[in-house]
Each structure stands twice: as C-alpha cells, then as structure tokens.
Design an enzyme around this catalytic site. Structure first.
Site, PDB file in Angstrom:
ATOM      1  N   GLU A   1       0.819  -1.219   0.000  1.00 60.20           N
ATOM      2  CA  GLU A   1       0.000   0.000   0.000  1.00 60.20           C
ATOM      3  C   GLU A   1       0.853   1.271   0.000  1.00 60.20           C
ATOM      4  O   GLU A   1       1.230   1.775   1.051  1.00 60.20           O
ATOM      5  CB  GLU A   1      -0.935   0.015   1.219  1.00 60.20           C
TER       6      GLU A   1
ATOM      7  N   LYS B   1      -2.404  -2.121  -3.186  1.00 53.71           N
ATOM      8  CA  LYS B   1      -3.468  -1.308  -2.568  1.00 53.71           C
ATOM      9  C   LYS B   1      -3.100   0.173  -2.707  1.00 53.71           C
ATOM     10  O   LYS B   1      -2.469   0.750  -1.824  1.00 53.71           O
ATOM     11  CB  LYS B   1      -3.646  -1.704  -1.097  1.00 53.71           C
TER      12      LYS B   1
HETATM   13  P1  13P Z   1      -9.319   4.234   3.823  1.00 52.75           P
HETATM   14  O1  13P Z   1     -10.152   3.465   2.851  1.00 52.75           O
HETATM   15  O2  13P Z   1     -10.087   4.874   4.934  1.00 52.75           O
HETATM   16  O3  13P Z   1      -8.372   5.174   3.138  1.00 52.75           O
HETATM   17  O4  13P Z   1      -8.404   3.193   4.558  1.00 52.75           O
HETATM   18  C1  13P Z   1      -7.776   2.231   3.828  1.00 52.75           C
HETATM   19  C2  13P Z   1      -6.628   1.740   4.585  1.00 52.75           C
HETATM   20  O5  13P Z   1      -6.531   0.574   4.870  1.00 52.75           O
HETATM   21  C3  13P Z   1      -5.591   2.706   4.986  1.00 52.75           C
HETATM   22  O6  13P Z   1      -4.419   2.003   5.290  1.00 52.75           O
END
Ligand code: 13P
Length: 353
Positions: free
Chosen positions: A177, A219
């Site tokens: 991510e 992600k």
């Molecule tokens: P949000 O969808 O609220 O951005 O959170 C996703 C997430 O896992 C952040 O690490």
C-alpha cells in the site's frame, strides 16, 4: 515459500465481485474517530465496535478479506468466539496490518517513513499461528512544494519490498500500500505524475527483493485532484487517469488492484470504482477491486454511536456500502442503489432466509 498457496490466496482476495474491508485502524486512529462522535475510547468499545462489524449478517457476500489490527486479532466476541474464527466462519479471509506506523523521515521535513521491519519475521510467524493469511503495510506519500523527494519515495518503496519479501517467506500474501495522500491543492495531473513515479519505484524494489508479483495485491490511491484543488474532476476523467497511470506502471502479473478510499465519501468511492470497471474491466490485466476502511465503515460508525441498540441499523449501513462496492466491481453501481433498500427491507430479507 509455497508459491501455489500464495497465488491462490491472492486470487481469492480479488475473486468475482468481492473486495476487502480494512478494519485495522490503530488504537490512536480508532480513538480519534470515536472521540469525534463522543464514543468512549476504551479497549471494550473498540472490541464492541469490531464485534458489530464482524457479526454483520451476509457480509461475506461482498467481502473476501478483512484486515485486522494487532489488538483486534487477539479479541473475541462476547460469546467467546475469536474474531478470526467469526470472520473465517463468514467466508472471509483474515488479514493483519503489520507496519507500526508512519514516522517523520529524518532530514525530510513534511515527509514520513513507515516503520515496523525490526522483528517482523517473528511477528509474522505469530500472526500466522493466529490464522492470518495476508498482511498489510501502508506507506504515505504527501504532495506539496518540493515533495515528495526521491529520498522519501525510495526509502518507502524499499521498506514495502522488504516487508513483502518477509510476508511471502512466511506464507502471507502482502498487500502493498503506497498511498499518495489526497490532502492539498495539487491537481489530478500532479497526482498522476507522483503516483506513477511511486509505483515505478515500488515495483523496482519488489523486483530487487525477489518478490513474486503473482502473490501480491497492490493497494493504491486512485488518481485524484487534492481535496483543496479548485478544479475537481468528473468520474470519467478520474477513471481514465487512474487506469492509464496503472497501465503504465503496474505489471500484468499482479492479480489485483484493491483501492483504498483515502477520505472520499462512500458514494464517490463506489462511483469512481464503478466508472473504472464499466470502461476498462474487459481490457485490463488485473482485477480492479476495493480495500476501503472509511468508505465502508463511516456511516455505520456514525449510526452505532457506541450503543447496543443501534447495532442492527449500523450493520445494515455497513452491509449496504459493501453491497454498493460489490456492484461497482461489476460496473453495475448506480446512485439509485443509495435509496433502493431501507434497513427494514434488508432485515426482512435476512429473516426470510
Ligand atoms: P481508507 O479506505 O479509509 O483510506 O483506509 C484504507 C486503509 O486501509 C488505509 O491504510
């Protein structure tokens, strides 16, 4: 490394029209969200909130995997069933956030580096014992004057890749991510440029660390203008820019892209994902899915308010958002879904099963 198992899990996380539910807010983040609504910030309220989520009837229709936090993976329902077991029984794959947060990056004012590599091999072994099958690590990249710097991008990409390699060694699918934040006045074009640069750096590092791309889920953020940018963009422009950026930077071997919501409303996040799937689903190499926290949870949290009497209505709101996101995966979401079924009807549907 059991490649077959990793590939199967990665594919299962983005199979069909399902997506991921991020419910891995750290205690400080969860407390901050509770505080805004006047909900007490205790271990028990956090537990009760997560119990409301994991016991939502039929959540597994739309949710393939749920990301837990260190406190949550150790918690149980009131009846003694562990959350991991409750999730698994609902047909949802349990995952775990393993980074320890983004801290100030030395020598780089305004930029952050995500920590948590020290001792990670041992922590992963413990999480696997507890039933986790995938993991998450979030890097944050801000856009502002002169940032992101090459040093920030490189160090975060390297940490993501070292985390991903450790996960695969342990048998966990890494969610990778790299989040380019929405905060600021930057344009969609600036977000696109930075997102592409960050993704290229991340995939260079994943390659350098020997990470098997077939066993990874990306992600990322969507390509969006900053929250304070005077020029906001249409669904089609966001969908086009996002998919074009990913086509340039994300190898086809990656099975799925599961977007974070990043502070968008639930409706906008569904509509934008839907627009991407309508236009591109048959022409792209990866599944375009979701891994939302706020965009799925926020309405439910606001209804719940820490009160047992509100649990059913909150669960309805959670189920509804997850169902909208599931429709968006098929390119079948529409604003009409937002008013289509009221709480009573959902519970009647459940009662009649
Ligand atoms: P949000 O969808 O609220 O951005 O959170 C996703 C997430 O896992 C952040 O690490």
């Amino acid at each position: 490394m059991n490649s077959r198992k990793l590939i199967d899990t990665a594919r299962a996380l983005v199979a069909g029209d399902k997506g991921l539910l991020a419910m891995d807010e750290s205690n400080p983040t969860c407390n901050k969200r509770f505080a805004k609504l006047g909900i007490p910030q205790t271990e028990e309220t956090r537990r009760a909130y997560r119990e409301m989520i994991v016991t939502t009837p039929d959540l597994g229709e739309s949710i393939s995997g749920a990301i837990l936090y260190d406190e949550t993976i150790r918690q149980k329902k009131k009846d003694g069933t562990s959350f991991v077991k409750a999730i698994t029984n609902a047909g949802i794959i349990p995952g775990i956030k393993v980074d320890t947060g983004a801290k100030a990056l030395a020598g780089h004012p305004g930029e952050k580096i995500t920590e948590g590599l020290d001792g990670l091999r041992d922590r992963l072994a413990e999480y696997i014992q507890m039933g986790a099958r995938f993991a998450k690590w979030r890097a944050v990249i801000a856009i502002s004057d002169g940032i992101p710097s090459p040093g920030c991008i490189e160090s975060n990409a390297n940490a993501l890749a070292r985390y991903a390699a450790l996960c695969q060694e342990a048998g966990l699918v890494p969610l990778v991510e790299p989040e380019v934040l929405m905060n600021g006045e930057h344009t969609l074009e600036q977000c696109s440029k930075v997102t592409e640069e960050v993704l290229r750096a991340v995939f260079d590092q994943l390659y350098a660390q020997g990470v098997m791309l077939e066993g990874v889920i990306l992600k990322p953020n969507m390509v969006l203008p900053g929250l304070n940018c005077p020029k906001q963009e249409s669904l089609d422009v966001v969908a086009n820019s996002t998919v074009m950026c990913f086509l340039r930077a994300v190898p086809a071997a990656v099975p799925g892209i599961a977007f974070l919501s990043g502070g968008q409303s639930g409706e906008l996040a569904s509509a934008r994902l839907n627009a991407m799937n309508i236009r591109f689903r048959s022409r792209i190499p990866w599944a375009l899915a979701f891994s939302f926290a706020r965009a799925i949870q926020q309405p439910a949290l606001q209804i719940w308010q820490g009160q047992q009497v509100n649990v059913l209505a909150a669960q309805h709101a959670l189920y509804h958002r997850a169902t909208c996101d599931r429709a968006a995966r098929r390119g079948e979401y529409s604003a009409a879904m937002e008013v289509a079924i009221g709480p009573e009807q959902h519970h009647i549907t459940q009662a009649s099963r």
